[in-house]
Design a protein around this motif. Structure first.
Motif, PDB file in Angstrom:
ATOM      1  N   ALA A  92      35.333   9.451  17.704  1.00  0.00           N
ATOM      2  CA  ALA A  92      35.229  11.142  16.763  1.00  0.00           C
ATOM      3  C   ALA A  92      35.710  12.012  17.162  1.00  0.00           C
ATOM      4  CB  ALA A  92      34.098  11.485  15.755  1.00  0.00           C
ATOM      5  N   LYS A  93      35.519  11.625  18.778  1.00  0.00           N
ATOM      6  CA  LYS A  93      35.700  13.477  19.185  1.00  0.00           C
ATOM      7  C   LYS A  93      36.816  13.508  19.590  1.00  0.00           C
ATOM      8  CE  LYS A  93      33.660  15.935  23.321  1.00  0.00           C
ATOM      9  NZ  LYS A  93      32.384  15.628  24.437  1.00  0.00           N
ATOM     10  N   LYS A  94      37.177  12.185  20.063  1.00  0.00           N
ATOM     11  CA  LYS A  94      38.929  12.111  20.257  1.00  0.00           C
ATOM     12  C   LYS A  94      39.440  11.946  19.093  1.00  0.00           C
ATOM     13  CE  LYS A  94      39.095   8.671  24.147  1.00  0.00           C
ATOM     14  NZ  LYS A  94      39.130   7.365  24.675  1.00  0.00           N
ATOM     15  N   SER A  95      39.566  11.979  17.923  1.00  0.00           N
ATOM     16  CA  SER A  95      40.883  12.076  16.825  1.00  0.00           C
ATOM     17  C   SER A  95      40.727  13.406  16.206  1.00  0.00           C
ATOM     18  CB  SER A  95      39.891  11.377  15.426  1.00  0.00           C
ATOM     19  OG  SER A  95      38.460  11.609  15.522  1.00  0.00           O
ATOM     20  N   PHE A  96      38.756  14.244  16.631  1.00  0.00           N
ATOM     21  CA  PHE A  96      39.126  15.788  15.881  1.00  0.00           C
ATOM     22  C   PHE A  96      39.659  16.628  17.572  1.00  0.00           C
ATOM     23  CE2 PHE A  96      36.940  19.650  16.329  1.00  0.00           C
ATOM     24  CZ  PHE A  96      37.173  19.746  14.988  1.00  0.00           C
ATOM     25  N   SER A  97      39.476  15.953  18.899  1.00  0.00           N
ATOM     26  CA  SER A  97      40.877  16.904  19.334  1.00  0.00           C
ATOM     27  C   SER A  97      42.872  16.881  18.777  1.00  0.00           C
ATOM     28  CB  SER A  97      40.602  16.833  21.222  1.00  0.00           C
ATOM     29  OG  SER A  97      41.011  16.870  21.938  1.00  0.00           O
ATOM     30  N   LEU A  98      42.873  15.677  18.713  1.00  0.00           N
ATOM     31  CA  LEU A  98      44.149  14.920  18.576  1.00  0.00           C
ATOM     32  C   LEU A  98      44.415  16.069  16.949  1.00  0.00           C
ATOM     33  CD1 LEU A  98      46.187  13.585  18.615  1.00  0.00           C
ATOM     34  CD2 LEU A  98      45.698  11.330  17.525  1.00  0.00           C
ATOM     35  N   ALA A  99      43.591  15.748  16.448  1.00  0.00           N
ATOM     36  CA  ALA A  99      43.487  16.196  15.173  1.00  0.00           C
ATOM     37  C   ALA A  99      44.204  18.509  14.909  1.00  0.00           C
ATOM     38  CB  ALA A  99      42.585  16.618  13.762  1.00  0.00           C
ATOM     39  N   LYS A 100      43.100  18.712  16.011  1.00  0.00           N
ATOM     40  CA  LYS A 100      42.975  20.244  16.597  1.00  0.00           C
ATOM     41  C   LYS A 100      44.376  20.941  16.974  1.00  0.00           C
ATOM     42  CE  LYS A 100      39.294  21.446  18.587  1.00  0.00           C
ATOM     43  NZ  LYS A 100      38.021  22.214  19.217  1.00  0.00           N
ATOM     44  N   SER A 101      44.730  19.278  18.203  1.00  0.00           N
ATOM     45  CA  SER A 101      46.192  19.925  18.641  1.00  0.00           C
ATOM     46  C   SER A 101      47.529  19.780  18.046  1.00  0.00           C
ATOM     47  CB  SER A 101      46.118  19.325  19.832  1.00  0.00           C
ATOM     48  OG  SER A 101      46.128  17.608  19.372  1.00  0.00           O
ATOM     49  N   LEU A 116      47.318  20.323  14.313  1.00  0.00           N
ATOM     50  CA  LEU A 116      46.999  21.988  13.671  1.00  0.00           C
ATOM     51  C   LEU A 116      47.420  23.323  14.642  1.00  0.00           C
ATOM     52  CD1 LEU A 116      44.393  21.560  11.592  1.00  0.00           C
ATOM     53  CD2 LEU A 116      46.289  21.156  11.050  1.00  0.00           C
ATOM     54  N   ASN A 117      47.198  23.662  15.634  1.00  0.00           N
ATOM     55  CA  ASN A 117      48.037  24.058  16.365  1.00  0.00           C
ATOM     56  C   ASN A 117      48.639  24.213  17.306  1.00  0.00           C
ATOM     57  OD1 ASN A 117      45.521  26.091  16.182  1.00  0.00           O
ATOM     58  ND2 ASN A 117      44.704  24.162  18.077  1.00  0.00           N
ATOM     59  N   ASN A 118      50.152  23.002  16.875  1.00  0.00           N
ATOM     60  CA  ASN A 118      51.371  22.409  17.473  1.00  0.00           C
ATOM     61  C   ASN A 118      51.395  22.702  19.075  1.00  0.00           C
ATOM     62  OD1 ASN A 118      52.550  22.005  15.266  1.00  0.00           O
ATOM     63  ND2 ASN A 118      52.581  24.157  15.038  1.00  0.00           N
ATOM     64  N   LYS A 119      50.055  21.677  19.680  1.00  0.00           N
ATOM     65  CA  LYS A 119      49.872  22.137  20.691  1.00  0.00           C
ATOM     66  C   LYS A 119      49.673  20.909  22.096  1.00  0.00           C
ATOM     67  CE  LYS A 119      47.447  26.230  21.904  1.00  0.00           C
ATOM     68  NZ  LYS A 119      47.030  27.381  22.285  1.00  0.00           N
ATOM     69  N   GLN A 120      50.686  19.875  20.713  1.00  0.00           N
ATOM     70  CA  GLN A 120      50.239  18.191  21.328  1.00  0.00           C
ATOM     71  C   GLN A 120      51.457  17.806  22.544  1.00  0.00           C
ATOM     72  OE1 GLN A 120      51.370  19.349  18.266  1.00  0.00           O
ATOM     73  NE2 GLN A 120      53.460  18.597  18.027  1.00  0.00           N
ATOM     74  N   ASN A 121      50.525  17.154  23.820  1.00  0.00           N
ATOM     75  CA  ASN A 121      51.716  17.011  24.375  1.00  0.00           C
ATOM     76  C   ASN A 121      51.994  15.799  25.071  1.00  0.00           C
ATOM     77  OD1 ASN A 121      52.502  19.681  25.151  1.00  0.00           O
ATOM     78  ND2 ASN A 121      50.037  19.850  26.349  1.00  0.00           N
ATOM     79  N   SER A 122      50.393  14.774  24.775  1.00  0.00           N
ATOM     80  CA  SER A 122      50.493  13.251  25.322  1.00  0.00           C
ATOM     81  C   SER A 122      50.402  12.268  23.558  1.00  0.00           C
ATOM     82  CB  SER A 122      48.845  13.370  25.263  1.00  0.00           C
ATOM     83  OG  SER A 122      48.165  13.064  24.656  1.00  0.00           O
ATOM     84  N   PHE A 123      51.576  12.308  23.082  1.00  0.00           N
ATOM     85  CA  PHE A 123      51.643  11.850  21.783  1.00  0.00           C
ATOM     86  C   PHE A 123      53.273  12.052  21.433  1.00  0.00           C
ATOM     87  CE2 PHE A 123      48.869  14.476  19.579  1.00  0.00           C
ATOM     88  CZ  PHE A 123      49.391  14.424  18.261  1.00  0.00           C
ATOM     89  N   VAL A 124      54.095  11.932  20.701  1.00  0.00           N
ATOM     90  CA  VAL A 124      54.849  11.395  19.803  1.00  0.00           C
ATOM     91  C   VAL A 124      54.477  11.243  18.220  1.00  0.00           C
ATOM     92  CG1 VAL A 124      57.557  10.500  18.591  1.00  0.00           C
ATOM     93  CG2 VAL A 124      56.527  10.345  21.311  1.00  0.00           C
ATOM     94  N   HIS A 125      54.875  12.348  17.552  1.00  0.00           N
ATOM     95  CA  HIS A 125      54.447  12.260  16.105  1.00  0.00           C
ATOM     96  C   HIS A 125      56.092  12.520  14.637  1.00  0.00           C
ATOM     97  CE1 HIS A 125      53.725  16.178  14.785  1.00  0.00           C
ATOM     98  NE2 HIS A 125      53.214  15.831  13.507  1.00  0.00           N
ATOM     99  N   ASN A 126      55.851  12.399  14.113  1.00  0.00           N
ATOM    100  CA  ASN A 126      57.428  12.652  13.225  1.00  0.00           C
ATOM    101  C   ASN A 126      56.365  13.940  12.667  1.00  0.00           C
ATOM    102  OD1 ASN A 126      58.717  10.719  14.249  1.00  0.00           O
ATOM    103  ND2 ASN A 126      58.191   9.778  12.228  1.00  0.00           N
ATOM    104  N   ASP A 127      57.398  14.668  12.326  1.00  0.00           N
ATOM    105  CA  ASP A 127      56.731  15.845  11.781  1.00  0.00           C
ATOM    106  C   ASP A 127      57.301  15.683  10.038  1.00  0.00           C
ATOM    107  OD1 ASP A 127      55.796  18.377  10.125  1.00  0.00           O
ATOM    108  OD2 ASP A 127      57.023  20.090  11.776  1.00  0.00           O
ATOM    109  N   LEU A 128      56.463  16.041   8.732  1.00  0.00           N
ATOM    110  CA  LEU A 128      57.347  15.415   7.925  1.00  0.00           C
ATOM    111  C   LEU A 128      57.722  16.771   7.526  1.00  0.00           C
ATOM    112  CD1 LEU A 128      54.453  13.437   6.150  1.00  0.00           C
ATOM    113  CD2 LEU A 128      56.549  12.639   7.144  1.00  0.00           C
TER     114      LEU A 128
END
Length: 58
Positions: free
Chosen positions: A28-37, A39-51
């Motif tokens: 849960a902690k990891k998924s919450f951290s991923l969701a926060k990153s 939302l803040n557009n600070k993702q570094n460690s994964f690739v995701h498609n912005d709809l």
């Protein structure tokens, strides 16, 4: 049907439950951290498609 021969001690069953809860907490902690990153557009460690940025060809 298999039946346990002796009763499991409280400490053993509590430690199993604690391990199970700790795994759930970490997930849960990891998924919450991923969701926060995300939302803040600070993702570094994964690739995701912005709809929103995809163009639709009709």
């Amino acid at each position: 049907m298999a039946v346990p021969k002796k009763r499991t001690s409280k400490s053993k069953s509590r430690s199993r439950k604690a391990n199970w809860k700790r795994k759930a907490h970490l997930t849960a902690k990891k998924s919450f951290s991923l969701a926060k990153s995300l939302l803040n557009n600070k993702q570094n460690s994964f690739v995701h498609n912005d709809l929103n940025s995809e163009t639709k060809s009709v």
